[in-house]
Design a protein around this motif. Structure first.
Motif, PDB file in Angstrom:
ATOM      1  N   ASP A 143     117.845   1.707 114.473  1.00 24.76           N
ATOM      2  CA  ASP A 143     118.015   0.575 115.551  1.00 24.76           C
ATOM      3  C   ASP A 143     116.673   0.958 116.426  1.00 24.76           C
ATOM      4  O   ASP A 143     116.799   0.375 117.597  1.00 24.76           O
ATOM      5  CB  ASP A 143     119.173   1.660 116.235  1.00 24.76           C
ATOM      6  CG  ASP A 143     120.400   0.406 116.228  1.00 24.76           C
ATOM      7  OD1 ASP A 143     120.047  -0.222 114.626  1.00 24.76           O
ATOM      8  OD2 ASP A 143     121.176   1.403 115.583  1.00 24.76           O
ATOM      9  N   LEU A 144     116.097   2.639 116.198  1.00 25.17           N
ATOM     10  CA  LEU A 144     114.824   2.452 116.513  1.00 25.17           C
ATOM     11  C   LEU A 144     113.094   2.356 116.384  1.00 25.17           C
ATOM     12  O   LEU A 144     113.480   2.014 114.417  1.00 25.17           O
ATOM     13  CB  LEU A 144     114.825   3.780 117.014  1.00 25.17           C
ATOM     14  CG  LEU A 144     116.348   4.204 117.812  1.00 25.17           C
ATOM     15  CD1 LEU A 144     116.217   6.039 118.223  1.00 25.17           C
ATOM     16  CD2 LEU A 144     116.654   4.420 119.224  1.00 25.17           C
ATOM     17  N   THR A 145     112.631   2.245 117.245  1.00 30.79           N
ATOM     18  CA  THR A 145     110.656   2.265 116.937  1.00 30.79           C
ATOM     19  C   THR A 145     110.225   3.194 117.261  1.00 30.79           C
ATOM     20  O   THR A 145     110.777   3.348 118.068  1.00 30.79           O
ATOM     21  CB  THR A 145     110.486   0.286 117.967  1.00 30.79           C
ATOM     22  OG1 THR A 145     111.000  -0.752 117.357  1.00 30.79           O
ATOM     23  CG2 THR A 145     108.852   0.370 117.302  1.00 30.79           C
ATOM     24  N   TYR A 146     109.867   3.590 116.112  1.00 33.50           N
ATOM     25  CA  TYR A 146     109.295   5.256 116.321  1.00 33.50           C
ATOM     26  C   TYR A 146     107.700   4.644 116.257  1.00 33.50           C
ATOM     27  O   TYR A 146     106.791   3.528 115.727  1.00 33.50           O
ATOM     28  CB  TYR A 146     109.592   6.062 114.881  1.00 33.50           C
ATOM     29  CG  TYR A 146     110.704   6.334 114.973  1.00 33.50           C
ATOM     30  CD1 TYR A 146     111.903   7.366 115.833  1.00 33.50           C
ATOM     31  CD2 TYR A 146     111.780   5.272 113.946  1.00 33.50           C
ATOM     32  CE1 TYR A 146     112.719   7.945 115.651  1.00 33.50           C
ATOM     33  CE2 TYR A 146     113.246   6.388 114.206  1.00 33.50           C
ATOM     34  CZ  TYR A 146     113.337   7.709 115.069  1.00 33.50           C
ATOM     35  OH  TYR A 146     114.617   8.139 114.796  1.00 33.50           O
ATOM     36  N   GLY A 147     106.896   5.763 117.076  1.00 32.17           N
ATOM     37  CA  GLY A 147     105.442   4.894 117.006  1.00 32.17           C
ATOM     38  C   GLY A 147     104.637   6.808 116.214  1.00 32.17           C
ATOM     39  O   GLY A 147     105.215   7.733 116.618  1.00 32.17           O
ATOM     40  N   ALA A 148     103.587   6.703 115.967  1.00 26.26           N
ATOM     41  CA  ALA A 148     102.807   8.031 115.681  1.00 26.26           C
ATOM     42  C   ALA A 148     101.339   7.541 115.385  1.00 26.26           C
ATOM     43  O   ALA A 148     100.406   6.126 115.828  1.00 26.26           O
ATOM     44  CB  ALA A 148     102.883   8.500 114.081  1.00 26.26           C
TER      45      ALA A 148
END
Length: 266
Positions: A143-148
């Motif tokens: 349910d999440l959006t991750y960044g890197a």
């Protein structure tokens, strides 16, 4: 409250001047022409705008990677030039011979070993997630959006372990863009190096964020930072390793580390 948060973060993480050169000559490094030769121009690539490793002050470039680079140059005795650049430009610059060394917290991977040779570990840092809200910490990854950062080992870990279970992954070219994405709500969490993440949580821009947890599986390529050179420049890395050891033995490494971090990280 802030003091308690600082102590908690420190405990969690424990679980784990640009030089101007004139009149120099460019040489090819080899066993017949070692790096210790007087007058050799050694160009070092670092990641631009990546506190506490590289950042600008009124006096020029500062940071852990800058101080380590300058200390290594002093020990190895070449003439050095430091070139800050975007993270995804570092390895291409090394391969194209625009730089000779990368002092940029690189993890050693099988893919990178095809073209590069690596030093001994010059710092250790456990990556962790920074969450924008308390709710994000409790949510399911799908349910999440991750960044890197693009081309980083953190990005590969997200794509391998989180994209496969339904999480959305967004990649950014610079660390500044990654931080801004979290601030602006473009992502729910970011996966960052532990030491840079620690600095962000202490900064006013990040003091409202939360520790979002750690990767389930830790690996040397994520936790151990090394200095890199081209595969053909192994003698240069031998000199780097000798210089690193000398810095640790005489205490200079420890002084540099404590100047930029709240604890030793080697």
């Amino acid at each position: 409250m802030k003091k308690f948060r600082y102590i908690a973060l420190t405990c969690a993480l424990l679980g784990v001047i640009t030089a101007v050169t004139v009149g120099v000559r460019q040489v090819t490094l080899s066993k017949a022409n070692p790096v210790r030769t007087e007058g050799v121009l050694l160009t070092i690539g670092v990641e631009a705008n990546y506190p506490p490793f590289v950042f600008r002050t009124s006096n020029g470039l500062s940071g852990f990677d800058i101080d380590i680079s300058l200390a290594l140059c002093k020990r190895m005795n070449p003439v050095c030039r430091i070139r800050p650049m975007k993270f995804d430009e570092l390895i291409p610059a090394l391969n194209s011979r625009s730089v000779d060394l990368l002092v940029a917290g690189l993890g050693e991977t099988e893919e990178r070993r095809r073209d590069m040779v690596f030093s001994n570990v010059y710092y250790r840092s456990r990556p962790f997630f920074i969450a924008r809200t308390k709710e994000a910490r409790a949510a399911q990854p799908k349910d999440l959006t991750y960044g890197a950062q693009r081309d980083s080992n953190q990005a590969k870990a997200l794509e391998r372990d989180y994209a496969t279970i339904g999480a959305k992954i967004k990649l950014y070219t610079t660390y500044e863009e990654l931080k801004n994405a979290l601030i602006m709500g473009q992502v729910d969490m970011i996966l960052v190096d532990g030491l840079s993440g620690f600095a962000l949580l202490k900064d006013p821009a990040g003091e409202s964020f939360y520790i979002g947890g750690f990767l389930t599986e830790q690996s040397p390529e994520l936790n151990e930072a090394r200095i890199a050179a081209r595969k053909t420049d192994e003698p240069l890395i031998d000199s780097v390793n000798q210089a690193l050891l000398a810095l640790q033995v005489d205490g200079e490494y420890q002084l540099i580390s404590m100047r930029h971090f709240p604890f030793l990280n080697y």
